[in-house]
Design a protein around this motif. Structure first.
Motif, PDB file in Angstrom:
ATOM      1  N   CYS A   1       0.841  -1.188   0.000  1.00  0.00           N
ATOM      2  CA  CYS A   1       0.000   0.000   0.000  1.00  0.00           C
ATOM      3  C   CYS A   1       0.880   1.243   0.000  1.00  0.00           C
ATOM      4  N   THR A   2       0.364   2.321  -0.556  1.00  0.00           N
ATOM      5  CA  THR A   2       1.111   3.581  -0.563  1.00  0.00           C
ATOM      6  C   THR A   2       0.914   4.301   0.765  1.00  0.00           C
ATOM      7  N   MET A   3       1.794   5.275   1.026  1.00  0.00           N
ATOM      8  CA  MET A   3       1.649   6.099   2.210  1.00  0.00           C
ATOM      9  C   MET A   3       0.319   6.844   2.199  1.00  0.00           C
ATOM     10  N   PHE A   4      -0.102   7.279   1.041  1.00  0.00           N
ATOM     11  CA  PHE A   4      -1.363   8.024   0.947  1.00  0.00           C
ATOM     12  C   PHE A   4      -2.528   7.154   1.393  1.00  0.00           C
ATOM     13  N   GLU A   5      -2.550   5.889   0.993  1.00  0.00           N
ATOM     14  CA  GLU A   5      -3.630   4.991   1.384  1.00  0.00           C
ATOM     15  C   GLU A   5      -3.613   4.724   2.883  1.00  0.00           C
ATOM     16  N   VAL A   6      -2.419   4.541   3.445  1.00  0.00           N
ATOM     17  CA  VAL A   6      -2.307   4.336   4.888  1.00  0.00           C
ATOM     18  C   VAL A   6      -2.809   5.570   5.629  1.00  0.00           C
ATOM     19  N   GLN A   7      -2.439   6.735   5.124  1.00  0.00           N
ATOM     20  CA  GLN A   7      -2.852   7.965   5.789  1.00  0.00           C
ATOM     21  C   GLN A   7      -4.356   8.206   5.646  1.00  0.00           C
ATOM     22  N   GLN A   8      -4.941   7.810   4.531  1.00  0.00           N
ATOM     23  CA  GLN A   8      -6.400   7.877   4.390  1.00  0.00           C
ATOM     24  C   GLN A   8      -7.080   7.054   5.488  1.00  0.00           C
ATOM     25  N   ALA A   9      -6.595   5.826   5.666  1.00  0.00           N
ATOM     26  CA  ALA A   9      -7.187   4.945   6.672  1.00  0.00           C
ATOM     27  C   ALA A   9      -7.021   5.527   8.068  1.00  0.00           C
ATOM     28  N   LYS A  10      -5.843   6.082   8.351  1.00  0.00           N
ATOM     29  CA  LYS A  10      -5.604   6.666   9.669  1.00  0.00           C
ATOM     30  C   LYS A  10      -6.491   7.890   9.905  1.00  0.00           C
ATOM     31  N   THR A  11      -6.651   8.704   8.878  1.00  0.00           N
ATOM     32  CA  THR A  11      -7.489   9.894   9.025  1.00  0.00           C
ATOM     33  C   THR A  11      -8.931   9.515   9.309  1.00  0.00           C
ATOM     34  N   LEU A  12      -9.439   8.505   8.610  1.00  0.00           N
ATOM     35  CA  LEU A  12     -10.811   8.060   8.829  1.00  0.00           C
ATOM     36  C   LEU A  12     -11.001   7.584  10.270  1.00  0.00           C
ATOM     37  N   LEU A  13     -10.035   6.822  10.787  1.00  0.00           N
ATOM     38  CA  LEU A  13     -10.121   6.366  12.178  1.00  0.00           C
ATOM     39  C   LEU A  13     -10.010   7.530  13.153  1.00  0.00           C
ATOM     40  N   ALA A  14      -9.169   8.515  12.822  1.00  0.00           N
ATOM     41  CA  ALA A  14      -8.921   9.620  13.744  1.00  0.00           C
ATOM     42  C   ALA A  14     -10.126  10.536  13.915  1.00  0.00           C
ATOM     43  N   VAL A  15     -10.910  10.719  12.846  1.00  0.00           N
ATOM     44  CA  VAL A  15     -12.051  11.642  12.952  1.00  0.00           C
ATOM     45  C   VAL A  15     -13.253  11.000  13.639  1.00  0.00           C
ATOM     46  N   LEU A  16     -13.273   9.678  13.781  1.00  0.00           N
ATOM     47  CA  LEU A  16     -14.443   9.016  14.348  1.00  0.00           C
ATOM     48  C   LEU A  16     -14.756   9.453  15.780  1.00  0.00           C
TER      49      LEU A  16
ATOM     50  N   PHE B   1     -11.215  15.702  25.647  1.00  0.00           N
ATOM     51  CA  PHE B   1     -10.175  14.677  25.605  1.00  0.00           C
ATOM     52  C   PHE B   1      -9.907  14.232  24.170  1.00  0.00           C
ATOM     53  N   CYS B   2     -10.985  13.994  23.393  1.00  0.00           N
ATOM     54  CA  CYS B   2     -10.819  13.522  22.014  1.00  0.00           C
ATOM     55  C   CYS B   2     -10.145  14.574  21.134  1.00  0.00           C
ATOM     56  N   ALA B   3     -10.514  15.852  21.309  1.00  0.00           N
ATOM     57  CA  ALA B   3      -9.900  16.906  20.510  1.00  0.00           C
ATOM     58  C   ALA B   3      -8.424  17.052  20.832  1.00  0.00           C
ATOM     59  N   ARG B   4      -8.066  16.932  22.094  1.00  0.00           N
ATOM     60  CA  ARG B   4      -6.657  17.011  22.479  1.00  0.00           C
ATOM     61  C   ARG B   4      -5.884  15.850  21.868  1.00  0.00           C
ATOM     62  N   TRP B   5      -6.474  14.657  21.905  1.00  0.00           N
ATOM     63  CA  TRP B   5      -5.822  13.492  21.305  1.00  0.00           C
ATOM     64  C   TRP B   5      -5.673  13.681  19.800  1.00  0.00           C
ATOM     65  N   TYR B   6      -6.697  14.224  19.149  1.00  0.00           N
ATOM     66  CA  TYR B   6      -6.644  14.406  17.696  1.00  0.00           C
ATOM     67  C   TYR B   6      -5.502  15.336  17.306  1.00  0.00           C
ATOM     68  N   ASN B   7      -5.276  16.370  18.081  1.00  0.00           N
ATOM     69  CA  ASN B   7      -4.243  17.354  17.758  1.00  0.00           C
ATOM     70  C   ASN B   7      -2.843  16.906  18.160  1.00  0.00           C
ATOM     71  N   SER B   8      -2.743  15.804  18.871  1.00  0.00           N
ATOM     72  CA  SER B   8      -1.425  15.349  19.315  1.00  0.00           C
ATOM     73  C   SER B   8      -0.673  14.692  18.165  1.00  0.00           C
ATOM     74  N   GLY B   9       0.630  14.602  18.286  1.00  0.00           N
ATOM     75  CA  GLY B   9       1.451  13.917  17.276  1.00  0.00           C
ATOM     76  C   GLY B   9       2.081  14.870  16.298  1.00  0.00           C
ATOM     77  N   GLY B  10       2.810  14.324  15.363  1.00  0.00           N
ATOM     78  CA  GLY B  10       3.500  15.117  14.360  1.00  0.00           C
ATOM     79  C   GLY B  10       2.536  15.894  13.512  1.00  0.00           C
ATOM     80  N   GLY B  11       2.916  17.058  13.112  1.00  0.00           N
ATOM     81  CA  GLY B  11       2.076  17.889  12.299  1.00  0.00           C
ATOM     82  C   GLY B  11       1.239  18.797  13.077  1.00  0.00           C
ATOM     83  N   GLY B  12       1.116  18.479  14.269  1.00  0.00           N
ATOM     84  CA  GLY B  12       0.695  19.368  15.201  1.00  0.00           C
ATOM     85  C   GLY B  12      -0.637  19.639  15.592  1.00  0.00           C
ATOM     86  N   SER B  13      -1.175  20.657  15.219  1.00  0.00           N
ATOM     87  CA  SER B  13      -2.405  21.107  15.798  1.00  0.00           C
ATOM     88  C   SER B  13      -3.351  21.529  14.743  1.00  0.00           C
ATOM     89  N   ASP B  14      -4.496  21.807  15.218  1.00  0.00           N
ATOM     90  CA  ASP B  14      -5.542  22.260  14.321  1.00  0.00           C
ATOM     91  C   ASP B  14      -5.488  23.761  14.148  1.00  0.00           C
TER      92      ASP B  14
END
Length: 587
Positions: free
Chosen positions: A325-340, A559-572
């Motif tokens: 799989c490409t990085m883009f596909e992996v990131q699509q899957a991660k984004t979908l899980l992250a917004v839930l 709590f969920c919003a703080r978790w969403y903004n955590s990690g590389g790339g930073g914040s909203d």
């Protein structure tokens, strides 16, 4: 298909003939027609859904709690179908053809409902369902079948239209990846919500008035006419639209990420924040300055980028993995899980909305509906729902003209406050709406039961007003959040998450009503909401329950919003990013 051809797709749009778009396509000139679709479609849904309980309770003679559930199940189904509409548009039909096809289906349901309400053979005999005087038999057989067929044709059509009209309007401005585009998108969502408020006011005043004075049959006919006008508006702008071609099933590559990650779970992880070793030239629309926000989350999915290993106990299954799989596909899957988690936290808000469209309307019928005590003008209870939108006609422009520039200077963000911050403000305010509703209902019931007096319907204004302020923050923030977080080819589907939140909120309302009645029923009684007469119910306690649930939900969201903004790339925070990095800007 090799890895490079499956890289993150570039933003590409065509005109109505399939040719690449030019400068005359898109922009506000095209979006005006889509805003017209939105305005008339919202009038249609609001005028049907907001006063539907009056028809189901008063004409079809369903018991009050059952009538409320008919309404919430209808609205919930319509919004749930929006997920299907978003998927169909992104994957196969495109926004324009999805809007046109399902707009016609919605129109057919409205025509059928209008026929049902107008034909003499289907009209109900006179009945006072509160005293059970007259012929109060609940509608069954052919009449009930036609009603539910019409209702769910409307739900199917409306569900597929809603997410696409929002995404299609935003598509007219998207594609350049510049700071100006981000500002135009933010402004468009505010304008879109302003139009939404205007449409709601027209539906909840003029159309509801027509329903109350000329009958529900005329009202449903007006709704059918407005839907026809919406379709005319859509077709009129066909030569100006920017159309994003469908990309094929959006779920196939995402599902493949999960399958590939599972079959390679014991292999060496390929970090999602690093370039794809199998496709080093792949562009990535999901990054900011080369850093993916959710790179360190859901790390089990990173293994999907590793090539197949033809040995070991899982060799037979791994032989089916033809490519990494490409990085883009992996990131699509991660984004979908992250917004839930963000999506889940908005459901309670729409459960509150369900009460304002059902029980609060019935509250109005149990009160003095005169505008003032000496007036002969009576306020239609369903029209109370126009109050939030009336105040929002002032608040939305004030937000865009005054608050956004001020907050932009304070926070350094392009949209003043970020979508996640805006959602949080709305989720906090919504609990106050139910506190107000509970206090007023207790006062109304005390006046009616103990003193035999009718409280003025104007006492209901605060709960609708507070909820309207909450909606301005929550709904616009959600629309902007889901659209901006979506990668190319997923805008309509993630926008549909916004609408499906309404669905789960209304379904949860039905569950809560049934659950509360079951828990609070004592000695063979009917529970807090089990009687057709609100004076015998304890609606105030039900409102307090929703206020507590809304407060708990707000803290979960933090709590969920703080978790969403955590990690590389930073914040909203959407900080200003150098122009040379705009080609990889995500938000």
């Amino acid at each position: 298909m090799d890895a490079e051809s499956r890289a993150a797709p570039e933003v590409f749009a065509v005109d109505w003939r399939g040719h690449p778009c030019r400068r005359r396509h898109g922009g506000m000139r095209a979006a005006v027609f889509i805003l017209g679709v939105q305005a008339f479609q919202i009038i249609t849904l609001a005028s049907v859904g907001s006063n539907l309980i009056t028809y189901v309770f008063g004409e079809l003679h369903f018991p009050l709690s059952q009538a409320a559930n008919v309404v919430t199940n209808f609205v919930g189904t319509a919004f749930l179908i929006s997920l299907f509409g978003g998927f169909l548009s992104d994957s196969y039909l495109g926004c324009f053809w999805t809007l046109l096809t399902f707009g016609v289906i919605e129109l057919s349901g409205l025509v059928l409902l209008s026929v049902l309400a107008n034909l003499p053979r289907f009209k109900s005999a006179p009945c006072n369902i509160l005293t059970m005087e007259g012929s109060c038999e609940q509608a069954r057989g052919t009449k009930a079948t036609i009603f539910f067929l019409a209702l769910y044709l409307i739900a199917l059509g409306n569900g597929c239209v809603m997410p696409n009209m929002t995404a299609y309007g935003a598509d007219q401005f998207a594609g350049t990846g510049t700071a100006a585009e981000s500002k135009r998108l933010s402004t468009y969502f505010n304008v879109s919500y302003f139009v939404y408020c205007m449409a709601e006011i027209v539906a909840l005043t003029a159309v509801i008035w027509a329903q109350m004075h000329f009958g529900m049959g005329i009202g449903f006919g007006v709704s059918a006419a407005t839907m026809a006008i919406a379709l005319i508006s859509l077709v009129s702008g066909a030569m100006l639209y920017r159309n994003k071609p469908p990309k094929g099933s959006i779920f196939t590559p995402i599902a493949w990420v999960f399958v590939a990650a599972l079959t390679k779970r014991n292999k060496q992880i390929c970090p999602a924040s690093s370039p794809n070793p199998f496709n080093p030239g792949a562009s990535d629309a999901m990054t900011i300055d080369g850093t993916f926000r959710h790179a360190n989350k859901f790390r089990f999915l990173d293994n999907a980028c590793i090539g197949p290993v033809p040995s070991g106990p899982a060799a037979a299954l791994e032989d089916t993995v033809k490519r990494p799989c490409t990085m883009f596909e992996v990131q699509q899957a991660k984004t979908l899980l992250a917004v839930l988690p963000i999506f889940v936290c908005t459901i309670i808000t729409n459960t509150v909305l369900a009460q304002l469209q059902t029980f609060s309307v019935q509250q109005g019928y149990a009160m003095d509906t005169r505008l003032v005590s000496s007036s002969s003008f009576h306020v239609p209870p369903a029209s109370l729902q126009s109050i939030p939108y009336a105040i929002l006609l002032l608040l939305v422009p004030a937000y865009e003209i005054l608050l956004v520039p001020l907050m932009r200077k304070v926070t350094g963000t392009r949209s003043g406050i970020t979508p996640l911050q805006r959602i949080g403000v709305g989720l906090f305010i919504v609990s106050l709406s139910m506190v107000s509703a509970a206090i007023v209902e207790r006062r109304r019931r005390h006046a009616a039961v103990d003193n035999g007096k009718l409280l003025s319907i104007m006492w209901l204004v605060p709960q609708f007003l507070i909820f309207g302020v909450s909606e301005m923050f929550t709904n616009v923030g959600l629309m902007e959040f889901f659209y901006k977080e979506a990668s190319a080819g997923m805008q309509a589907f993630l926008t549909a998450l916004f609408y499906s939140s309404f669905s789960f909120g209304f379904f949860l309302s039905s569950v809560l009503v049934a659950l509360v009645n079951r828990i609070t029923a004592r000695d063979g009684g009917k529970g807090w909401l089990g009687d057709n007469n609100l004076n015998n119910d304890r609606l105030d306690l039900f409102y307090w329950t929703l206020a507590v649930l809304s407060g708990i939900n707000f803290f979960c969201y933090l709590f969920c919003a703080r978790w969403y903004n955590s990690g590389g790339g930073g914040s909203d925070a959407e900080k200003e990013i150098p122009e040379e990095l705009r080609n990889v800007e995500r938000t």
